[in-house]
Design a protein around this motif. Structure first.
Motif, PDB file in Angstrom:
ATOM      1  N   ALA A  25      78.985  56.685  33.506  1.00  0.00           N
ATOM      2  CA  ALA A  25      78.035  55.588  33.325  1.00  0.00           C
ATOM      3  C   ALA A  25      77.022  55.970  32.249  1.00  0.00           C
ATOM      4  CB  ALA A  25      77.321  55.300  34.644  1.00  0.00           C
ATOM      5  N   GLN A  26      76.563  54.973  31.554  1.00  0.00           N
ATOM      6  CA  GLN A  26      75.583  55.204  30.501  1.00  0.00           C
ATOM      7  C   GLN A  26      74.176  54.979  31.043  1.00  0.00           C
ATOM      8  OE1 GLN A  26      77.999  52.416  28.083  1.00  0.00           O
ATOM      9  NE2 GLN A  26      77.463  53.757  26.407  1.00  0.00           N
ATOM     10  N   SER A  27      73.243  55.747  30.491  1.00  0.00           N
ATOM     11  CA  SER A  27      71.850  55.614  30.923  1.00  0.00           C
ATOM     12  C   SER A  27      70.923  56.154  29.838  1.00  0.00           C
ATOM     13  CB  SER A  27      71.602  56.359  32.233  1.00  0.00           C
ATOM     14  OG  SER A  27      71.770  57.748  32.049  1.00  0.00           O
ATOM     15  N   VAL A  28      69.671  55.782  29.921  1.00  0.00           N
ATOM     16  CA  VAL A  28      68.649  56.334  29.040  1.00  0.00           C
ATOM     17  C   VAL A  28      67.464  56.765  29.901  1.00  0.00           C
ATOM     18  CG1 VAL A  28      69.253  55.131  26.913  1.00  0.00           C
ATOM     19  CG2 VAL A  28      67.793  54.011  28.589  1.00  0.00           C
ATOM     20  N   THR A  29      66.823  57.831  29.470  1.00  0.00           N
ATOM     21  CA  THR A  29      65.643  58.338  30.151  1.00  0.00           C
ATOM     22  C   THR A  29      64.520  58.482  29.136  1.00  0.00           C
ATOM     23  OG1 THR A  29      66.992  59.610  31.702  1.00  0.00           O
ATOM     24  CG2 THR A  29      64.670  60.208  31.529  1.00  0.00           C
ATOM     25  N   GLN A  30      63.434  57.782  29.401  1.00  0.00           N
ATOM     26  CA  GLN A  30      62.266  57.928  28.551  1.00  0.00           C
ATOM     27  C   GLN A  30      61.358  58.943  29.209  1.00  0.00           C
ATOM     28  OE1 GLN A  30      62.241  53.249  27.660  1.00  0.00           O
ATOM     29  NE2 GLN A  30      60.717  54.365  26.479  1.00  0.00           N
ATOM     30  N   LEU A  31      61.047  59.977  28.478  1.00  0.00           N
ATOM     31  CA  LEU A  31      60.447  61.168  29.068  1.00  0.00           C
ATOM     32  C   LEU A  31      58.958  61.014  29.351  1.00  0.00           C
ATOM     33  CD1 LEU A  31      62.367  63.753  26.897  1.00  0.00           C
ATOM     34  CD2 LEU A  31      62.895  62.972  29.211  1.00  0.00           C
ATOM     35  N   ASP A  32      58.318  60.046  28.752  1.00  0.00           N
ATOM     36  CA  ASP A  32      56.883  59.852  28.950  1.00  0.00           C
ATOM     37  C   ASP A  32      56.615  58.406  29.335  1.00  0.00           C
ATOM     38  OD1 ASP A  32      57.094  61.654  26.081  1.00  0.00           O
ATOM     39  OD2 ASP A  32      56.085  62.543  27.814  1.00  0.00           O
ATOM     40  N   SER A  33      55.880  58.207  30.401  1.00  0.00           N
ATOM     41  CA  SER A  33      55.543  56.834  30.778  1.00  0.00           C
ATOM     42  C   SER A  33      54.339  56.325  29.968  1.00  0.00           C
ATOM     43  CB  SER A  33      55.234  56.747  32.271  1.00  0.00           C
ATOM     44  OG  SER A  33      54.167  57.607  32.606  1.00  0.00           O
ATOM     45  N   HIS A  34      53.464  57.239  29.571  1.00  0.00           N
ATOM     46  CA  HIS A  34      52.295  56.881  28.769  1.00  0.00           C
ATOM     47  C   HIS A  34      52.125  57.906  27.660  1.00  0.00           C
ATOM     48  CE1 HIS A  34      51.393  54.671  32.494  1.00  0.00           C
ATOM     49  NE2 HIS A  34      50.667  53.869  31.740  1.00  0.00           N
ATOM     50  N   VAL A  35      51.787  57.405  26.472  1.00  0.00           N
ATOM     51  CA  VAL A  35      51.449  58.271  25.344  1.00  0.00           C
ATOM     52  C   VAL A  35      50.176  57.713  24.714  1.00  0.00           C
ATOM     53  CG1 VAL A  35      52.123  59.008  23.029  1.00  0.00           C
ATOM     54  CG2 VAL A  35      53.807  59.021  24.869  1.00  0.00           C
ATOM     55  N   SER A  78      80.991  49.463  29.231  1.00  0.00           N
ATOM     56  CA  SER A  78      81.796  48.856  30.298  1.00  0.00           C
ATOM     57  C   SER A  78      81.557  47.362  30.383  1.00  0.00           C
ATOM     58  CB  SER A  78      81.482  49.517  31.639  1.00  0.00           C
ATOM     59  OG  SER A  78      80.156  49.238  32.037  1.00  0.00           O
ATOM     60  N   GLY A  79      80.425  46.920  29.868  1.00  0.00           N
ATOM     61  CA  GLY A  79      80.131  45.491  29.856  1.00  0.00           C
ATOM     62  C   GLY A  79      80.504  44.839  28.543  1.00  0.00           C
ATOM     63  N   GLY A  80      81.394  45.486  27.804  1.00  0.00           N
ATOM     64  CA  GLY A  80      81.786  44.929  26.514  1.00  0.00           C
ATOM     65  C   GLY A  80      80.643  44.933  25.519  1.00  0.00           C
ATOM     66  N   TYR A  81      79.722  45.848  25.705  1.00  0.00           N
ATOM     67  CA  TYR A  81      78.525  45.971  24.863  1.00  0.00           C
ATOM     68  C   TYR A  81      77.586  44.782  25.038  1.00  0.00           C
ATOM     69  CZ  TYR A  81      81.002  49.722  22.448  1.00  0.00           C
ATOM     70  OH  TYR A  81      81.658  50.868  22.140  1.00  0.00           O
ATOM     71  N   ASN A  82      77.838  43.956  26.015  1.00  0.00           N
ATOM     72  CA  ASN A  82      76.964  42.809  26.222  1.00  0.00           C
ATOM     73  C   ASN A  82      75.804  43.119  27.146  1.00  0.00           C
ATOM     74  OD1 ASN A  82      78.412  40.916  24.599  1.00  0.00           O
ATOM     75  ND2 ASN A  82      79.973  40.863  26.190  1.00  0.00           N
ATOM     76  N   LYS A  83      75.960  44.173  27.934  1.00  0.00           N
ATOM     77  CA  LYS A  83      74.911  44.506  28.895  1.00  0.00           C
ATOM     78  C   LYS A  83      74.058  45.632  28.326  1.00  0.00           C
ATOM     79  CE  LYS A  83      76.145  44.405  33.268  1.00  0.00           C
ATOM     80  NZ  LYS A  83      76.895  44.599  34.543  1.00  0.00           N
ATOM     81  N   LEU A  84      72.764  45.379  28.299  1.00  0.00           N
ATOM     82  CA  LEU A  84      71.823  46.394  27.844  1.00  0.00           C
ATOM     83  C   LEU A  84      71.245  47.123  29.050  1.00  0.00           C
ATOM     84  CD1 LEU A  84      69.817  44.487  25.070  1.00  0.00           C
ATOM     85  CD2 LEU A  84      71.833  45.948  24.826  1.00  0.00           C
ATOM     86  N   ILE A  85      71.147  48.441  28.917  1.00  0.00           N
ATOM     87  CA  ILE A  85      70.525  49.254  29.963  1.00  0.00           C
ATOM     88  C   ILE A  85      69.216  49.774  29.402  1.00  0.00           C
ATOM     89  CG2 ILE A  85      70.769  51.291  31.413  1.00  0.00           C
ATOM     90  CD1 ILE A  85      73.821  50.891  31.135  1.00  0.00           C
ATOM     91  N   PHE A  86      68.124  49.408  30.052  1.00  0.00           N
ATOM     92  CA  PHE A  86      66.788  49.721  29.566  1.00  0.00           C
ATOM     93  C   PHE A  86      66.237  50.985  30.207  1.00  0.00           C
ATOM     94  CE2 PHE A  86      65.403  46.015  27.116  1.00  0.00           C
ATOM     95  CZ  PHE A  86      66.420  45.115  27.418  1.00  0.00           C
ATOM     96  N   GLY A  87      65.515  51.764  29.407  1.00  0.00           N
ATOM     97  CA  GLY A  87      64.713  52.833  29.975  1.00  0.00           C
ATOM     98  C   GLY A  87      63.509  52.241  30.682  1.00  0.00           C
ATOM     99  N   ALA A  88      62.751  53.103  31.336  1.00  0.00           N
ATOM    100  CA  ALA A  88      61.614  52.649  32.126  1.00  0.00           C
ATOM    101  C   ALA A  88      60.439  52.214  31.263  1.00  0.00           C
ATOM    102  CB  ALA A  88      61.174  53.737  33.096  1.00  0.00           C
ATOM    103  N   GLY A  89      60.475  52.573  29.986  1.00  0.00           N
ATOM    104  CA  GLY A  89      59.405  52.170  29.078  1.00  0.00           C
ATOM    105  C   GLY A  89      58.362  53.253  28.888  1.00  0.00           C
TER     106      GLY A  89
END
Lengths: 115, 115
Positions: A1-11, A97-108
Motif C-alpha cells: 500500500a502507498q502512503s505519505v508521512t509528513q514529519l512535522d505538524s507545525h513549522v 491501485s485506484g488507477g491513479y485516481n485516488k489521492l492519499i493525503f498526508g496529515a498536513g
C-alpha cells in the motif's frame, strides 16, 4: 500500500528565512507525488508534482521539491519565506491501485511565518 | 474558467435534517471527486465518478450518505439524516483524464455544521 508521512505538524519560520517541509513516502512502485497548499478557508491548490522527468521539481511561488528515492523523501523547500506562504501544506501520493485516481493525503504541515 | 464551484459555502443545520451539497466541475473534466476534511481524520476521499458513473464509493461512511451525478456539469452529496459527527468541510474536485500526473482541481469547500 502507498502512503505519505509528513514529519512535522507545525513549522514556524521568520519572513525571509528558508522553509523546509518534510515528507516521506512509502510505495512499491515509482510514486506519483504532489504537494498541495491550503490557505485558510480556501480549497487546495497544486504547488508542484513529481513526474519522474526530473528529481528536482519547481513549482509555483518559488517552491521546489526534490525526489530522493534512496531516502524515500519528497521534501518541500523555499529559499525565502513570505508572509503569504502561511498556510497548510499537504504531501500527496497518487494511489496506483485506484488507477491513479485516488489521492492519499498526508496529515498536513501548518506553516507559520513571522515578521 | 471559473474553477470548481460548490454551494453552499456554509451550511448550519440541526441533527436529523437532510443536507444537500452541490458541485459544478470544470467544463471538460471527466472525473469528479468528493472529499471530507476533519481535524481527526484529515482529508479522505468519499466517492468519485468517471463520466457521471460512480466508480468507487468505498469511502462513503454509511448509508446516510449518497452522491449522484445526473450530468457532466453537476453533482450532489446528500446526507439524510444528518448527525453532529458529520460536521466537516466537504470538498469537490475534478480532473481531466486518467493518469498518474493529472491534477485534481479543488473547489472552495462547503463547511457543514450539524447541531
Amino acid at each position: 500500500a502507498q502512503s505519505v508521512t509528513q514529519l512535522d505538524s507545525h513549522v514556524s519560520v521568520s519572513e525571509g528565512t528558508p522553509v523546509l517541509l518534510r515528507c516521506n513516502y512509502s510505495s512499491s512502485y515509482s510514486p506519483s507525488l504532489f504537494w498541495y497548499v491550503q490557505h485558510p478557508n480556501k480549497g487546495l491548490q497544486l504547488l508542484l508534482k513529481y513526474t519522474s522527468a526530473a528529481t528536482l521539481v519547481k513549482g509555483i511561488n518559488g517552491f521546489e521539491a526534490e525526489f530522493k528515492k534512496s531516502e524515500t523523501s519528497f521534501h518541500l523547500t523555499k529559499p525565502s519565506a513570505h508572509m503569504s506562504d502561511a498556510a497548510e501544506y499537504f504531501c500527496v501520493v497518487s494511489d496506483l491501485s485506484g488507477g491513479y485516481n485516488k489521492l492519499i493525503f498526508g496529515a498536513g504541515t501548518r506553516l507559520a511565518v513571522h515578521p | 474558467d471559473a474553477g470548481v464551484i460548490q454551494s453552499p459555502r456554509h451550511e448550519v443545520t440541526e441533527m436529523g435534517q437532510e443536507v444537500t451539497l452541490r458541485c459544478k466541475p470544470i467544463s471538460g473534466h471527466d472525473y469528479l471527486f468528493w472529499y471530507r476534511q476533519t481535524m481527526m481524520r484529515g482529508l479522505e476521499l468519499l466517492i468519485y465518478f468517471n463520466n457521471n458513473v460512480p466508480i468507487d464509493d468505498s469511502g462513503m461512511p454509511e448509508d446516510r450518505f449518497s452522491a449522484k451525478m445526473p450530468n457532466a456539469s453537476f453533482s450532489t452529496l446528500k446526507i439524510q439524516p444528518s448527525e453532529p459527527r458529520d460536521s466537516a468541510v466537504y470538498f469537490c474536485a475534478s480532473k481531466r483524464g486518467q493518469g498518474p500526473y493529472n491534477e485534481q482541481f479543488f473547489g472552495p469547500g462547503t463547511r457543514l455544521t450539524v447541531l
